[in-house]
Write a protein that holds these residues in place. Structure first.
Motif, PDB file in Angstrom:
ATOM      1  N   GLY A  15       0.618  -1.117   0.015  1.00 22.34           N
ATOM      2  CA  GLY A  15       0.073   0.102   0.094  1.00 22.34           C
ATOM      3  C   GLY A  15       0.518   1.357  -0.277  1.00 22.34           C
ATOM      4  O   GLY A  15       0.686   1.990   0.860  1.00 22.34           O
ATOM      5  N   GLY A  21       0.326   8.963   0.972  1.00 24.22           N
ATOM      6  CA  GLY A  21      -0.154   8.001   1.939  1.00 24.22           C
ATOM      7  C   GLY A  21       1.737   8.074   2.982  1.00 24.22           C
ATOM      8  O   GLY A  21       2.603   8.330   3.075  1.00 24.22           O
ATOM      9  N   GLU A  45      -3.081   2.230  -7.871  1.00 27.48           N
ATOM     10  CA  GLU A  45      -2.252   3.735  -7.337  1.00 27.48           C
ATOM     11  C   GLU A  45      -0.878   3.776  -8.753  1.00 27.48           C
ATOM     12  O   GLU A  45       0.260   4.184  -7.991  1.00 27.48           O
ATOM     13  N   ASP A  64      -2.136  -6.606  -5.183  1.00 33.16           N
ATOM     14  CA  ASP A  64      -3.566  -6.641  -4.087  1.00 33.16           C
ATOM     15  C   ASP A  64      -3.320  -7.486  -3.139  1.00 33.16           C
ATOM     16  O   ASP A  64      -3.262  -9.126  -3.151  1.00 33.16           O
ATOM     17  N   VAL A  65      -3.320  -7.228  -2.393  1.00 30.89           N
ATOM     18  CA  VAL A  65      -2.718  -8.645  -0.835  1.00 30.89           C
ATOM     19  C   VAL A  65      -3.865  -8.732   0.113  1.00 30.89           C
ATOM     20  O   VAL A  65      -3.859 -10.334   1.067  1.00 30.89           O
ATOM     21  N   THR A  66      -5.684  -9.058  -1.083  1.00 34.52           N
ATOM     22  CA  THR A  66      -6.097  -9.754  -0.640  1.00 34.52           C
ATOM     23  C   THR A  66      -6.387 -11.332  -1.396  1.00 34.52           C
ATOM     24  O   THR A  66      -6.734 -12.455  -1.169  1.00 34.52           O
ATOM     25  N   ALA A  92      -1.140  -1.549   4.023  1.00 38.28           N
ATOM     26  CA  ALA A  92      -2.134  -1.520   2.888  1.00 38.28           C
ATOM     27  C   ALA A  92      -3.536  -1.559   3.848  1.00 38.28           C
ATOM     28  O   ALA A  92      -2.951  -2.804   4.875  1.00 38.28           O
ATOM     29  N   VAL A 114      -8.031  -6.994   2.907  1.00 35.09           N
ATOM     30  CA  VAL A 114      -7.108  -6.455   3.211  1.00 35.09           C
ATOM     31  C   VAL A 114      -6.576  -5.886   4.733  1.00 35.09           C
ATOM     32  O   VAL A 114      -5.126  -6.360   4.509  1.00 35.09           O
ATOM     33  N   VAL A 141       1.312  -1.795  10.069  1.00 34.83           N
ATOM     34  CA  VAL A 141       1.042  -0.944  10.890  1.00 34.83           C
ATOM     35  C   VAL A 141      -1.201  -0.387  11.659  1.00 34.83           C
ATOM     36  O   VAL A 141      -1.790  -1.940  10.374  1.00 34.83           O
ATOM     37  N   PHE A 153     -12.730   7.672  12.536  1.00 37.40           N
ATOM     38  CA  PHE A 153     -13.020   7.682  11.627  1.00 37.40           C
ATOM     39  C   PHE A 153     -13.139   6.272  11.065  1.00 37.40           C
ATOM     40  O   PHE A 153     -13.768   6.409   9.955  1.00 37.40           O
ATOM     41  N   GLY A 189      -2.025   7.717  15.205  1.00 36.07           N
ATOM     42  CA  GLY A 189      -3.593   8.819  15.356  1.00 36.07           C
ATOM     43  C   GLY A 189      -3.470   9.004  14.137  1.00 36.07           C
ATOM     44  O   GLY A 189      -3.477   9.140  12.979  1.00 36.07           O
ATOM     45  N   LEU A 190      -5.009  10.089  14.346  1.00 33.93           N
ATOM     46  CA  LEU A 190      -5.434  10.861  12.926  1.00 33.93           C
ATOM     47  C   LEU A 190      -4.142  11.469  12.286  1.00 33.93           C
ATOM     48  O   LEU A 190      -3.171  12.097  13.037  1.00 33.93           O
ATOM     49  N   THR A 191      -3.725  11.131  10.545  1.00 28.99           N
ATOM     50  CA  THR A 191      -2.643  11.706   9.992  1.00 28.99           C
ATOM     51  C   THR A 191      -3.139  12.225   9.179  1.00 28.99           C
ATOM     52  O   THR A 191      -3.801  11.918   8.225  1.00 28.99           O
ATOM     53  N   THR A 193      -3.475  12.295   5.399  1.00 29.31           N
ATOM     54  CA  THR A 193      -3.391  11.495   4.291  1.00 29.31           C
ATOM     55  C   THR A 193      -4.325  11.572   3.678  1.00 29.31           C
ATOM     56  O   THR A 193      -5.710  12.305   3.917  1.00 29.31           O
ATOM     57  N   PHE A 195      -6.629   9.060   3.204  1.00 33.25           N
ATOM     58  CA  PHE A 195      -7.304   8.619   3.623  1.00 33.25           C
ATOM     59  C   PHE A 195      -7.937   8.898   4.508  1.00 33.25           C
ATOM     60  O   PHE A 195      -9.224   8.527   4.681  1.00 33.25           O
ATOM     61  N   SER A 196      -7.178   9.987   5.478  1.00 33.84           N
ATOM     62  CA  SER A 196      -8.246  10.523   5.969  1.00 33.84           C
ATOM     63  C   SER A 196      -8.953  11.732   5.700  1.00 33.84           C
ATOM     64  O   SER A 196      -9.428  12.803   6.375  1.00 33.84           O
TER      65      SER A 196
END
Ligand SMILES: NC(=O)c1ccc[n+]([C@@H]2O[C@H](COP(=O)([O-])OP(=O)(O)OC[C@H]3O[C@@H](n4cnc5c(N)ncnc54)[C@H](O)[C@@H]3O)[C@@H](O)[C@H]2O)c1
Length: 252
Positions: A15, A21, A45, A64-66, A92, A114, A141, A153, A189-191, A193, A195-196
Protein backbone atom coordinates in the motif's frame (compact mmCIF):
# COMPACT_ATOMS: atom_id res chain seq x y z
CA UNK A 1 20.90 9.54 13.60
CA UNK A 2 23.21 7.87 11.10
CA UNK A 3 22.32 8.36 7.47
CA UNK A 4 22.11 4.71 6.52
CA UNK A 5 20.05 2.80 9.03
CA UNK A 6 18.89 0.37 6.35
CA UNK A 7 22.02 0.13 4.21
CA UNK A 8 21.67 -2.74 1.73
CA UNK A 9 18.49 -3.97 3.39
CA UNK A 10 15.65 -5.13 1.17
CA UNK A 11 12.30 -3.67 2.23
CA UNK A 12 8.88 -4.60 0.90
CA UNK A 13 6.09 -2.15 1.72
CA UNK A 14 2.45 -2.76 0.88
CA UNK A 15 0.00 0.00 0.00
CA UNK A 16 2.91 2.32 -0.70
CA UNK A 17 2.18 4.03 -4.01
CA UNK A 18 -0.46 6.57 -3.09
CA UNK A 19 0.69 10.18 -3.05
CA UNK A 20 0.65 11.70 0.44
CA UNK A 21 0.26 8.22 2.01
CA UNK A 22 2.08 6.71 4.97
CA UNK A 23 3.37 3.87 2.78
CA UNK A 24 4.97 6.17 0.24
CA UNK A 25 6.51 8.34 2.97
CA UNK A 26 7.94 5.16 4.49
CA UNK A 27 9.29 3.98 1.15
CA UNK A 28 10.96 7.35 0.56
CA UNK A 29 12.52 7.40 4.02
CA UNK A 30 13.73 3.80 3.77
CA UNK A 31 15.29 4.48 0.36
CA UNK A 32 17.06 7.56 1.78
CA UNK A 33 18.38 5.29 4.54
CA UNK A 34 19.97 2.95 2.01
CA UNK A 35 17.26 0.32 1.55
CA UNK A 36 16.31 -1.31 -1.70
CA UNK A 37 12.57 -0.83 -1.66
CA UNK A 38 9.76 -2.72 -3.34
CA UNK A 39 6.56 -0.68 -3.43
CA UNK A 40 3.46 -2.85 -3.59
CA UNK A 41 0.05 -1.43 -4.33
CA UNK A 42 -3.07 -1.88 -6.38
CA UNK A 43 -2.48 -1.39 -10.10
CA UNK A 44 -4.66 1.71 -10.03
CA UNK A 45 -2.17 3.48 -7.76
CA UNK A 46 0.65 3.05 -10.31
CA UNK A 47 3.33 1.50 -8.09
CA UNK A 48 5.93 1.54 -10.90
CA UNK A 49 5.56 5.29 -11.32
CA UNK A 50 5.86 5.80 -7.56
CA UNK A 51 9.04 3.71 -7.51
CA UNK A 52 10.50 5.63 -10.44
CA UNK A 53 9.88 8.87 -8.58
CA UNK A 54 11.71 7.60 -5.50
CA UNK A 55 14.66 6.34 -7.55
CA UNK A 56 17.48 4.62 -5.58
CA UNK A 57 16.67 1.39 -7.46
CA UNK A 58 13.17 1.12 -5.97
CA UNK A 59 10.78 -1.15 -7.84
CA UNK A 60 7.00 -0.94 -8.04
CA UNK A 61 4.84 -4.04 -8.17
CA UNK A 62 1.10 -4.43 -8.58
CA UNK A 63 -0.14 -6.52 -5.68
CA UNK A 64 -3.59 -6.81 -4.22
CA UNK A 65 -2.83 -8.19 -0.76
CA UNK A 66 -6.20 -9.95 -0.60
CA UNK A 67 -4.96 -12.29 -3.34
CA UNK A 68 -2.47 -14.86 -1.97
CA UNK A 69 -1.07 -15.62 -5.43
CA UNK A 70 -0.42 -11.94 -6.04
CA UNK A 71 1.39 -11.75 -2.68
CA UNK A 72 3.60 -14.69 -3.61
CA UNK A 73 4.29 -13.30 -7.09
CA UNK A 74 5.25 -9.86 -5.74
CA UNK A 75 7.58 -11.30 -3.11
CA UNK A 76 9.16 -13.59 -5.70
CA UNK A 77 9.81 -10.60 -7.96
CA UNK A 78 11.55 -8.74 -5.13
CA UNK A 79 13.55 -11.86 -4.26
CA UNK A 80 14.51 -12.35 -7.92
CA UNK A 81 15.82 -8.80 -7.86
CA UNK A 82 17.62 -8.79 -4.51
CA UNK A 83 17.72 -12.33 -3.12
CA UNK A 84 15.83 -11.86 0.15
CA UNK A 85 13.44 -9.72 2.18
CA UNK A 86 14.92 -8.11 5.29
CA UNK A 87 12.03 -5.83 6.16
CA UNK A 88 8.33 -6.20 5.53
CA UNK A 89 5.94 -3.33 6.24
CA UNK A 90 2.30 -4.35 6.10
CA UNK A 91 0.72 -0.97 5.49
CA UNK A 92 -2.09 -1.54 2.96
CA UNK A 93 -5.41 -0.52 4.35
CA UNK A 94 -8.72 1.13 3.77
CA UNK A 95 -11.56 2.26 5.94
CA UNK A 96 -15.25 2.94 5.82
CA UNK A 97 -17.27 5.17 8.05
CA UNK A 98 -20.09 2.96 9.25
CA UNK A 99 -22.12 2.40 12.35
CA UNK A 100 -22.31 -1.14 13.68
CA UNK A 101 -25.72 -1.90 12.18
CA UNK A 102 -24.67 -0.56 8.78
CA UNK A 103 -21.71 -2.89 8.22
CA UNK A 104 -22.66 -5.39 5.52
CA UNK A 105 -21.04 -8.76 5.01
CA UNK A 106 -19.28 -7.33 1.94
CA UNK A 107 -17.99 -4.35 3.94
CA UNK A 108 -16.63 -6.69 6.57
CA UNK A 109 -14.98 -8.93 3.96
CA UNK A 110 -13.39 -5.99 2.20
CA UNK A 111 -11.96 -4.23 5.24
CA UNK A 112 -10.82 -7.30 7.17
CA UNK A 113 -9.65 -8.86 3.89
CA UNK A 114 -7.23 -6.06 3.11
CA UNK A 115 -6.11 -5.27 6.64
CA UNK A 116 -6.04 -8.57 8.49
CA UNK A 117 -5.96 -11.28 5.85
CA UNK A 118 -3.67 -9.15 3.69
CA UNK A 119 -1.19 -8.76 6.55
CA UNK A 120 -1.22 -12.50 7.18
CA UNK A 121 -0.90 -13.45 3.51
CA UNK A 122 1.90 -11.08 2.57
CA UNK A 123 3.82 -12.15 5.67
CA UNK A 124 3.35 -15.81 4.79
CA UNK A 125 4.69 -15.12 1.31
CA UNK A 126 7.71 -13.16 2.62
CA UNK A 127 8.66 -15.39 5.53
CA UNK A 128 10.56 -18.10 3.61
CA UNK A 129 12.76 -15.35 2.17
CA UNK A 130 13.50 -13.52 5.41
CA UNK A 131 16.97 -14.30 6.73
CA UNK A 132 17.19 -15.86 10.19
CA UNK A 133 19.31 -14.32 12.95
CA UNK A 134 20.23 -11.40 10.72
CA UNK A 135 18.10 -8.48 11.89
CA UNK A 136 15.00 -9.11 9.77
CA UNK A 137 11.91 -7.23 10.90
CA UNK A 138 8.18 -7.06 10.27
CA UNK A 139 6.31 -3.81 10.90
CA UNK A 140 2.54 -3.88 10.84
CA UNK A 141 0.63 -0.61 10.55
CA UNK A 142 -2.31 -0.79 12.94
CA UNK A 143 -4.28 2.19 14.23
CA UNK A 144 -5.23 4.20 17.27
CA UNK A 145 -8.75 2.98 16.43
CA UNK A 146 -7.73 -0.52 17.53
CA UNK A 147 -6.80 0.78 20.97
CA UNK A 148 -9.66 3.11 21.70
CA UNK A 149 -12.49 1.47 19.73
CA UNK A 150 -12.64 3.97 16.90
CA UNK A 151 -13.48 7.55 17.56
CA UNK A 152 -11.35 8.78 14.67
CA UNK A 153 -13.06 7.72 11.45
CA UNK A 154 -12.91 3.94 11.11
CA UNK A 155 -16.04 1.84 11.47
CA UNK A 156 -16.26 -1.06 13.93
CA UNK A 157 -15.07 -3.56 11.33
CA UNK A 158 -11.98 -1.38 10.78
CA UNK A 159 -11.32 -1.30 14.54
CA UNK A 160 -11.73 -5.06 14.72
CA UNK A 161 -9.38 -5.65 11.80
CA UNK A 162 -6.72 -3.35 13.26
CA UNK A 163 -7.09 -4.94 16.70
CA UNK A 164 -6.62 -8.27 14.93
CA UNK A 165 -3.40 -6.93 13.47
CA UNK A 166 -2.16 -6.21 16.99
CA UNK A 167 -2.86 -9.78 18.08
CA UNK A 168 -1.29 -11.14 14.92
CA UNK A 169 1.80 -8.99 15.50
CA UNK A 170 2.24 -10.37 19.00
CA UNK A 171 1.83 -13.92 17.72
CA UNK A 172 4.41 -13.25 15.02
CA UNK A 173 6.81 -11.83 17.61
CA UNK A 174 6.41 -14.87 19.86
CA UNK A 175 6.80 -17.42 17.07
CA UNK A 176 9.54 -15.70 15.09
CA UNK A 177 11.63 -14.29 17.94
CA UNK A 178 13.64 -17.49 18.37
CA UNK A 179 14.49 -17.27 14.66
CA UNK A 180 15.78 -13.75 15.10
CA UNK A 181 12.93 -12.05 13.27
CA UNK A 182 11.25 -9.19 15.14
CA UNK A 183 7.62 -8.16 14.65
CA UNK A 184 6.08 -4.93 15.92
CA UNK A 185 3.12 -2.69 15.22
CA UNK A 186 2.78 1.05 14.77
CA UNK A 187 -0.53 2.60 15.82
CA UNK A 188 -0.95 5.99 14.14
CA UNK A 189 -3.49 8.50 15.31
CA UNK A 190 -5.15 10.84 12.86
CA UNK A 191 -2.59 11.49 10.13
CA UNK A 192 -2.84 13.84 7.18
CA UNK A 193 -3.29 11.53 4.17
CA UNK A 194 -5.97 11.11 1.51
CA UNK A 195 -7.26 8.17 3.53
CA UNK A 196 -8.30 10.45 6.35
CA UNK A 197 -9.32 13.37 4.14
CA UNK A 198 -12.91 13.14 5.32
CA UNK A 199 -11.76 13.40 8.90
CA UNK A 200 -9.32 16.17 8.14
CA UNK A 201 -11.83 18.95 7.73
CA UNK A 202 -10.79 22.23 9.32
CA UNK A 203 -13.31 21.56 12.05
CA UNK A 204 -11.83 18.14 12.82
CA UNK A 205 -8.28 19.40 12.67
CA UNK A 206 -9.24 22.12 15.09
CA UNK A 207 -10.87 19.57 17.41
CA UNK A 208 -7.81 17.32 17.15
CA UNK A 209 -5.53 20.22 17.88
CA UNK A 210 -7.43 20.79 21.10
CA UNK A 211 -7.70 17.11 22.01
CA UNK A 212 -4.13 16.09 21.16
CA UNK A 213 -1.54 17.15 23.72
CA UNK A 214 0.87 17.98 20.90
CA UNK A 215 -1.80 20.22 19.41
CA UNK A 216 -2.02 18.85 15.88
CA UNK A 217 -2.64 15.74 13.83
CA UNK A 218 0.27 13.66 12.48
CA UNK A 219 2.22 13.80 9.25
CA UNK A 220 2.91 10.69 7.13
CA UNK A 221 6.64 11.30 7.57
CA UNK A 222 6.22 10.98 11.34
CA UNK A 223 4.63 7.54 11.01
CA UNK A 224 7.41 6.63 8.57
CA UNK A 225 10.01 7.52 11.20
CA UNK A 226 8.37 5.13 13.66
CA UNK A 227 8.42 2.41 10.99
CA UNK A 228 12.12 3.13 10.42
CA UNK A 229 12.87 2.71 14.10
CA UNK A 230 11.10 -0.65 14.20
CA UNK A 231 12.63 -1.81 10.90
CA UNK A 232 16.20 -0.96 11.82
CA UNK A 233 18.74 -2.15 14.35
CA UNK A 234 17.83 0.90 16.43
CA UNK A 235 15.13 -1.38 17.85
CA UNK A 236 17.18 -4.58 17.93
CA UNK A 237 15.79 -5.65 21.35
CA UNK A 238 12.19 -4.64 20.66
CA UNK A 239 9.58 -7.16 19.57
CA UNK A 240 5.85 -7.60 20.05
CA UNK A 241 5.14 -3.97 20.89
CA UNK A 242 2.60 -1.46 19.68
CA UNK A 243 4.29 1.89 19.13
CA UNK A 244 1.75 4.70 19.58
CA UNK A 245 2.34 7.63 17.24
CA UNK A 246 -0.54 9.92 17.99
CA UNK A 247 0.60 13.19 19.49
CA UNK A 248 -0.58 11.99 22.89
CA UNK A 249 -4.17 11.52 21.73
CA UNK A 250 -4.29 8.26 23.66
CA UNK A 251 -2.12 7.96 26.73
CA UNK A 252 -2.39 4.72 28.68
N1 LIG B 1 -4.27 8.32 7.85
C1 LIG B 1 -4.63 8.05 9.09
O1 LIG B 1 -5.14 8.90 9.83
C2 LIG B 1 -4.38 6.66 9.64
C3 LIG B 1 -4.55 6.46 11.01
C4 LIG B 1 -4.32 5.19 11.54
C5 LIG B 1 -3.92 4.16 10.71
N2 LIG B 1 -3.77 4.38 9.38
C6 LIG B 1 -3.33 3.23 8.57
O2 LIG B 1 -2.17 3.58 7.85
C7 LIG B 1 -2.11 2.79 6.64
C8 LIG B 1 -1.84 3.71 5.50
O3 LIG B 1 -2.93 4.60 5.37
P1 LIG B 1 -2.82 6.05 4.70
O4 LIG B 1 -3.44 7.00 5.65
O5 LIG B 1 -1.48 6.28 4.18
O6 LIG B 1 -3.88 5.87 3.53
P2 LIG B 1 -3.75 5.74 1.95
O7 LIG B 1 -5.12 5.54 1.45
O8 LIG B 1 -2.93 6.87 1.42
O9 LIG B 1 -2.91 4.39 1.79
C9 LIG B 1 -3.48 3.12 1.81
C10 LIG B 1 -2.87 2.36 0.67
O10 LIG B 1 -3.32 1.01 0.72
C11 LIG B 1 -3.57 0.60 -0.61
N3 LIG B 1 -4.48 -0.53 -0.66
C12 LIG B 1 -5.80 -0.58 -0.40
N4 LIG B 1 -6.28 -1.81 -0.63
C13 LIG B 1 -5.22 -2.57 -1.04
C14 LIG B 1 -5.06 -3.92 -1.42
N5 LIG B 1 -6.12 -4.77 -1.46
N6 LIG B 1 -3.84 -4.36 -1.78
C15 LIG B 1 -2.77 -3.51 -1.77
N7 LIG B 1 -2.86 -2.22 -1.41
C16 LIG B 1 -4.08 -1.76 -1.05
C17 LIG B 1 -4.17 1.84 -1.26
O11 LIG B 1 -4.15 1.73 -2.68
C18 LIG B 1 -3.28 2.93 -0.70
O12 LIG B 1 -2.14 3.13 -1.48
C19 LIG B 1 -3.43 2.05 6.57
O13 LIG B 1 -3.26 0.72 7.01
C20 LIG B 1 -4.33 2.81 7.52
O14 LIG B 1 -5.34 1.99 8.05
C21 LIG B 1 -3.98 5.60 8.83
Amino acid sequence: MTSSLLENRVAVISGAARARGIGLATAELFARQGARVAILDLEAEAPEAAAAKIGCGAIGLACDVTDPEACTAAIERAVAEWGQVDVLVNNAGLTQRRRLAEVTADDYELVTGVILKGTMQLTQAALPHMPRQAGAAIVNVASLSALQGGGVFGGPHYCAAKAGVLGLTRAMARELGPEGIRANAVAPGLTLTDFSRGANSDENKHAAAKAYPLGRVGRPSEIAQACLFLASEMSSYVTGITLDVNGGAYIH
